[in-house]
Design a protein around this motif. Structure first.
Motif, PDB file in Angstrom:
ATOM      1  N   LYS A  52      48.347  41.613  26.192  1.00  0.00           N
ATOM      2  CA  LYS A  52      47.360  40.622  26.618  1.00  0.00           C
ATOM      3  C   LYS A  52      47.763  40.079  27.988  1.00  0.00           C
ATOM      4  O   LYS A  52      48.586  39.178  28.107  1.00  0.00           O
ATOM      5  N   TYR A  53      47.160  40.644  29.018  1.00  0.00           N
ATOM      6  CA  TYR A  53      47.521  40.262  30.377  1.00  0.00           C
ATOM      7  C   TYR A  53      46.702  39.074  30.879  1.00  0.00           C
ATOM      8  O   TYR A  53      47.076  38.449  31.859  1.00  0.00           O
ATOM      9  N   GLN A  54      45.604  38.749  30.212  1.00  0.00           N
ATOM     10  CA  GLN A  54      44.749  37.657  30.654  1.00  0.00           C
ATOM     11  C   GLN A  54      45.124  36.315  30.030  1.00  0.00           C
ATOM     12  O   GLN A  54      44.610  35.288  30.429  1.00  0.00           O
ATOM     13  N   SER A  90      53.984  42.299  30.603  1.00  0.00           N
ATOM     14  CA  SER A  90      52.880  41.417  30.234  1.00  0.00           C
ATOM     15  C   SER A  90      53.221  39.946  30.452  1.00  0.00           C
ATOM     16  O   SER A  90      52.447  39.208  31.067  1.00  0.00           O
ATOM     17  N   VAL A  95      53.506  39.164  34.196  1.00  0.00           N
ATOM     18  CA  VAL A  95      52.194  39.086  34.844  1.00  0.00           C
ATOM     19  C   VAL A  95      51.506  37.772  34.483  1.00  0.00           C
ATOM     20  O   VAL A  95      50.926  37.103  35.348  1.00  0.00           O
ATOM     21  N   ARG A  96      51.589  37.365  33.217  1.00  0.00           N
ATOM     22  CA  ARG A  96      50.979  36.091  32.818  1.00  0.00           C
ATOM     23  C   ARG A  96      51.610  34.921  33.557  1.00  0.00           C
ATOM     24  O   ARG A  96      50.927  34.005  33.995  1.00  0.00           O
ATOM     25  N   GLY A 140      49.004  39.371  39.623  1.00  0.00           N
ATOM     26  CA  GLY A 140      49.876  40.116  38.722  1.00  0.00           C
ATOM     27  C   GLY A 140      50.516  41.318  39.399  1.00  0.00           C
ATOM     28  O   GLY A 140      51.578  41.779  39.001  1.00  0.00           O
TER      29      GLY A 140
END
Length: 103
Positions: free
Chosen positions: A14-16, A84, A87-88, A97
């Motif tokens: 879940k990158y968002q 992940s 990036v978050r 990211g």
């Protein structure tokens, strides 16, 4: 600490989503602790297997191989969750990211 580490594994793709600073650093700390334990086990079994090699036997080499395989699997499994969560965190501080790959 365990809650943050569980969050680390549950949101591996879940990158968002968002992650707090504590979520990031607790996951890093848990990974360091796990790797330290594995390295200590590897060192202990390596010393005993070196002693057995000196005596002419190959006892203990299987344990060294098992620990090395566990470390490899754990390291490989950590690739996507680590990317992940990084990036978050980068997005949470206002960076792209893609900045992860520029460093």
């Amino acid at each position: 600490m365990l809650k943050a580490y569980k969050y680390y594994w549950e949101n591996a793709f879940k990158y968002q989503a968002t992650s707090t600073r504590a979520d990031y650093w607790w996951a890093v700390l848990m990974n360091v602790i796990i790797y330290a334990i594995l390295w200590l086990l590897l060192a202990a079994s390596g010393v005993s297997s070196i002693g057995s090699l000196v005596n002419g036997t190959t006892q203990g080499l299987g344990m060294v191989l098992i620990i090395v395989v566990i470390m490899g699997v754990f390291g490989f499994a950590n690739i996507f969750p680590a990317i992940s969560i990084t990036v978050r965190r980068l997005r949470d501080v206002g960076l792209s990211g893609w900045f992860l790959f520029a460093v």
